[in-house]
Scaffold this motif. Structure first.
Motif, PDB file in Angstrom:
ATOM      1  N   MET A   1       0.825  -1.203   0.000  1.00  0.00           N
ATOM      2  CA  MET A   1       0.000   0.000   0.000  1.00  0.00           C
ATOM      3  C   MET A   1       0.860   1.255   0.000  1.00  0.00           C
ATOM      4  O   MET A   1       0.596   2.214  -0.733  1.00  0.00           O
ATOM      5  CB  MET A   1      -0.924  -0.010   1.226  1.00  0.00           C
TER       6      MET A   1
ATOM      7  N   GLY B   1      -7.912  -3.182  -7.191  1.00  0.00           N
ATOM      8  CA  GLY B   1      -7.692  -1.926  -6.490  1.00  0.00           C
ATOM      9  C   GLY B   1      -7.512  -0.763  -7.432  1.00  0.00           C
ATOM     10  O   GLY B   1      -7.608  -0.904  -8.659  1.00  0.00           O
TER      11      GLY B   1
ATOM     12  N   HIS C   1      -4.914   8.407  -2.568  1.00  0.00           N
ATOM     13  CA  HIS C   1      -5.815   7.410  -1.981  1.00  0.00           C
ATOM     14  C   HIS C   1      -5.567   6.064  -2.675  1.00  0.00           C
ATOM     15  O   HIS C   1      -5.672   5.974  -3.900  1.00  0.00           O
ATOM     16  CB  HIS C   1      -7.275   7.813  -2.173  1.00  0.00           C
TER      17      HIS C   1
ATOM     18  N   ARG D   1      -6.625   1.988  -2.801  1.00  0.00           N
ATOM     19  CA  ARG D   1      -7.565   0.939  -2.400  1.00  0.00           C
ATOM     20  C   ARG D   1      -7.117  -0.378  -3.002  1.00  0.00           C
ATOM     21  O   ARG D   1      -6.909  -0.471  -4.210  1.00  0.00           O
ATOM     22  CB  ARG D   1      -8.991   1.238  -2.873  1.00  0.00           C
TER      23      ARG D   1
ATOM     24  N   GLN E   1     -10.411  -4.619   0.340  1.00  0.00           N
ATOM     25  CA  GLN E   1     -11.146  -3.849   1.333  1.00  0.00           C
ATOM     26  C   GLN E   1     -10.249  -2.896   2.122  1.00  0.00           C
ATOM     27  O   GLN E   1     -10.727  -2.224   3.039  1.00  0.00           O
ATOM     28  CB  GLN E   1     -11.850  -4.808   2.303  1.00  0.00           C
ATOM     29  N   SER E   2      -8.984  -2.826   1.763  1.00  0.00           N
ATOM     30  CA  SER E   2      -8.040  -1.970   2.490  1.00  0.00           C
ATOM     31  C   SER E   2      -7.971  -0.590   1.861  1.00  0.00           C
ATOM     32  O   SER E   2      -8.073  -0.437   0.644  1.00  0.00           O
ATOM     33  CB  SER E   2      -6.645  -2.595   2.499  1.00  0.00           C
ATOM     34  N   ARG E   3      -7.767   0.409   2.711  1.00  0.00           N
ATOM     35  CA  ARG E   3      -7.634   1.787   2.274  1.00  0.00           C
ATOM     36  C   ARG E   3      -6.362   2.381   2.864  1.00  0.00           C
ATOM     37  O   ARG E   3      -5.973   2.053   3.979  1.00  0.00           O
ATOM     38  CB  ARG E   3      -8.835   2.622   2.716  1.00  0.00           C
TER      39      ARG E   3
ATOM     40  N   CYS F   1      -4.167   6.313   2.839  1.00  0.00           N
ATOM     41  CA  CYS F   1      -4.147   7.712   2.404  1.00  0.00           C
ATOM     42  C   CYS F   1      -2.806   8.334   2.755  1.00  0.00           C
ATOM     43  O   CYS F   1      -2.362   8.261   3.904  1.00  0.00           O
ATOM     44  CB  CYS F   1      -5.289   8.493   3.067  1.00  0.00           C
TER      45      CYS F   1
ATOM     46  N   PRO G   1      -3.251   1.276   6.547  1.00  0.00           N
ATOM     47  CA  PRO G   1      -4.411   0.728   5.849  1.00  0.00           C
ATOM     48  C   PRO G   1      -5.404   0.123   6.823  1.00  0.00           C
ATOM     49  O   PRO G   1      -5.019  -0.477   7.833  1.00  0.00           O
ATOM     50  CB  PRO G   1      -3.819  -0.349   4.931  1.00  0.00           C
TER      51      PRO G   1
ATOM     52  N   HIS H   1      -8.651  -2.488   7.412  1.00  0.00           N
ATOM     53  CA  HIS H   1      -9.225  -3.720   6.862  1.00  0.00           C
ATOM     54  C   HIS H   1     -10.656  -3.844   7.351  1.00  0.00           C
ATOM     55  O   HIS H   1     -10.922  -3.775   8.547  1.00  0.00           O
ATOM     56  CB  HIS H   1      -8.431  -4.941   7.306  1.00  0.00           C
TER      57      HIS H   1
END
Length: 284
Positions: free
Chosen positions: A47, A91, A245, A247, A250-252, A254, A278, A280
């Protein structure tokens, strides 16, 4: 007697086997935890790497599109659009670029001497517009702030005040004026005689390529007679925030990266990064 000895031996063997099974189960569980932790670390690294790729794309995007220090920087120009073309399985990466000079420059109030009266009044108007208790400019005088979050250590600043004010201010150095070509309506409404409704009209009718000079702005028909001071206003910028951002599944993730450009050399320097781990959520 012999049968008793055989029974004891059998029980001993069963106990040893049970103990061995417990130890093995514990080792397997520990191994699964290690594997899970390693997978999490690899995922976080992925990420971050993707976020840094987005940052690099945006830096090059700015370098290519903002070159001339004399040319206006405006909200309708090409630097505000475009996205990195990076293929990610399950993603995506999205990049937003903000001109930080569109915010109120708090650095102008931090000098050791009294701040400019025009800027002090705009600072007070900004707090009124945000319905916040007024923090007198004198509290800021002489403060050596290097990060906006340091405001929270000043008397009169609580968490609510800080969170409400944070999106509208920046620390850019005393030489950075507010860019009238990118400033949002809330910031324009701090100018002399400008109401919130008029500020929204100014943003809606602002030329896509921006005003060529501050005078073009202050002498526009909607502003004639209001007495707007040119003090602290400009038409260009070299301070930008890149928000990436990421993705994946389901992980994000920033990443915020503040950049300053030397428009004479074309080089862009990283001022600071802020990132979130990130998150979950298997059910969202």
């Amino acid at each position: 007697m012999r049968r008793n000895q055989q029974g004891i031996a059998l029980m001993t063997v069963l106990l040893v086997m049970s103990l061995a099974l417990l130890i093995t189960a514990g080792m397997l569980r520990s191994h699964r935890l290690v594997l899970h932790s390693s997978a999490q670390q690899i995922h976080q690294l992925q990420m971050r790497t993707l976020a840094f790729a987005g940052e690099s794309w945006a830096r090059e995007h700015l370098r290519n599109l903002i070159r001339d220090p004399k040319v206006a920087v405006a909200a309708g120009q090409a630097w505000t659009s475009g996205q990195p073309q990076l293929r990610i399985d399950n993603g995506q990466i999205e990049v937003d670029i903000e001109d930080l000079a569109g915010r109120f420059n708090l650095s102008a109030l931090l000098g050791k001497g009294p701040a400019d009266a025009v800027l002090v009044q705009r600072w007070l108007r900004l707090q009124t517009l945000l319905e916040l208790p007024a923090l007198d400019a004198g509290v800021l005088q002489g403060q050596g702030l290097s990060e906006i979050s340091q405001l929270r250590g000043l008397p009169g600043v609580d968490s609510q005040w800080y969170e409400r004010m944070r999106p509208w201010i920046a620390l850019l150095g005393n030489e950075a004026p507010v860019n009238i070509n990118t400033a949002p309506a809330t910031v324009l409404a701090t100018l002399e005689g400008v109401t919130p409704e008029l500020a929204r009209q100014l943003v809606a009718n602002r030329p896509l390529q921006g005003y060529a000079s501050v005078e073009d702005f202050t002498f526009s028909p909607a502003l004639i007679g209001l007495g707007i001071q040119a003090e602290g206003l400009g038409i260009n910028s070299r301070w930008f925030r890149i928000t990436t951002h990421v993705r994946v599944g389901q992980s994000r993730f920033c990443l915020e990266s503040d950049m300053v450009g030397n428009l004479q050399t074309g080089q862009w320097r990283l001022l600071q990064r802020r990132f979130l781990a990130p998150q979950h959520n298997e059910h969202s």
